[in-house]
Design an enzyme around this catalytic site. Structure first.
Site, PDB file in Angstrom:
ATOM      1  N   CYS A 272      10.109  -9.672  10.716  1.00 14.95           N
ATOM      2  CA  CYS A 272      10.579  -8.935  11.882  1.00 14.95           C
ATOM      3  C   CYS A 272       9.711  -7.688  12.054  1.00 14.95           C
ATOM      4  CB  CYS A 272      12.040  -8.539  11.694  1.00 14.95           C
ATOM      5  SG  CYS A 272      12.697  -7.516  13.022  1.00 14.95           S
TER       6      CYS A 272
ATOM      7  N   CYS B 239      12.128  -4.398  11.294  1.00 16.41           N
ATOM      8  CA  CYS B 239      12.670  -4.058   9.975  1.00 16.41           C
ATOM      9  C   CYS B 239      11.969  -4.760   8.815  1.00 16.41           C
ATOM     10  CB  CYS B 239      14.157  -4.388   9.919  1.00 16.41           C
ATOM     11  SG  CYS B 239      14.512  -6.154   9.931  1.00 16.41           S
TER      12      CYS B 239
ATOM     13  N   CYS C 244      17.365 -11.052  14.799  1.00 21.85           N
ATOM     14  CA  CYS C 244      17.188 -10.675  13.399  1.00 21.85           C
ATOM     15  C   CYS C 244      18.553 -10.250  12.862  1.00 21.85           C
ATOM     16  CB  CYS C 244      16.188  -9.531  13.275  1.00 21.85           C
ATOM     17  SG  CYS C 244      16.024  -8.902  11.594  1.00 21.85           S
TER      18      CYS C 244
ATOM     19  N   CYS D 257      18.463  -6.205  11.773  1.00 23.91           N
ATOM     20  CA  CYS D 257      18.377  -5.080  12.718  1.00 23.91           C
ATOM     21  C   CYS D 257      18.769  -5.430  14.146  1.00 23.91           C
ATOM     22  CB  CYS D 257      16.968  -4.490  12.698  1.00 23.91           C
ATOM     23  SG  CYS D 257      15.725  -5.576  13.410  1.00 23.91           S
TER      24      CYS D 257
ATOM     25  N   CYS E 263      11.504 -20.945  19.533  1.00 24.40           N
ATOM     26  CA  CYS E 263      10.438 -20.330  20.330  1.00 24.40           C
ATOM     27  C   CYS E 263      10.567 -18.819  20.151  1.00 24.40           C
ATOM     28  CB  CYS E 263      10.580 -20.681  21.800  1.00 24.40           C
ATOM     29  SG  CYS E 263       9.763 -22.192  22.246  1.00 24.40           S
TER      30      CYS E 263
END
Length: 188
Positions: free
Chosen positions: A88, A91, A144, A147, A167
């Site tokens: 990510c 984070c 995510c 976060c 995607c």
């Protein structure tokens, strides 16, 4: 008839007895709303003190924090084939392995499954799914888990064995190559 009358008389007695017994109330230490819509608290450990606009580029901010989408066939990870892990961008939580990446021809990096998935169980993965109707039809948004950043969407038209196509926007990802792929440097 006498059985019915005695039941009717006992109901008020039970209510009075229940009202007389006071159980200690359990007050939660933290009250947390269960929603991820604007203006409400997150489902995840979203840190409100993080200034995402300072931490991210404008494009990363629009995609991850405002649920935007990058232009198809424009992402830096679309044709990326290096071995490693996609994290990510907000984070640094590990999201997708390069081993699960494939070319879907849709214009965004595609993955068969999230990192930490075992068969169809995503409880150890760093993603969560949320229903999303913003594309004009019923879809599933991928976030995510750490976060709450918007990553992309998942569809049920992917390859075997999972049948899923994640995607994911390139700007929502940060790639870290696998350590053992680096050439060894022996000192003599």
């Amino acid at each position: 008839m006498s059985g019915s009358v005695s039941r009717l008389l006992l109901v008020p007695y039970w209510r009075a007895a229940a009202a007389a017994v006071r159980l200690p109330s359990r007050t939660p230490l933290v009250i947390r709303t269960v929603a991820t819509t604007p203006g409400l608290q997150s489902l995840t450990r979203y840190n409100k003190t993080t200034d995402w606009q300072k931490k991210l580029t404008p494009e990363q901010y629009v995609v991850t924090r405002e649920r935007g989408t990058e232009v198809p066939f424009s992402g830096i990870y679309l044709n990326h084939s290096e071995v490693g892990m996609y994290h990510c961008v907000c984070c640094e939580a590990p999201l997708f392995s390069s081993e699960a990446k494939y070319d879907s021809g849709t214009g965004w990096p595609a993955f068969k499954e999230a990192h930490g998935t075992w068969e169809r169980d995503e409880s150890h993965a760093s993603i969560i799914r949320r229903p999303d109707n913003s594309l004009g039809s019923a879809g599933t948004e991928v976030l995510c888990k750490n976060c709450d950043s918007h990553l992309g969407h998942v569809f049920d038209d992917g390859p075997d064995p999972t049948g899923q196509r994640f995607c994911i926007n390139s700007v929502a990802l940060a790639f870290k190559p696998r350590e053992n792929n680096k050439p060894d440097t022996d000192e003599h």
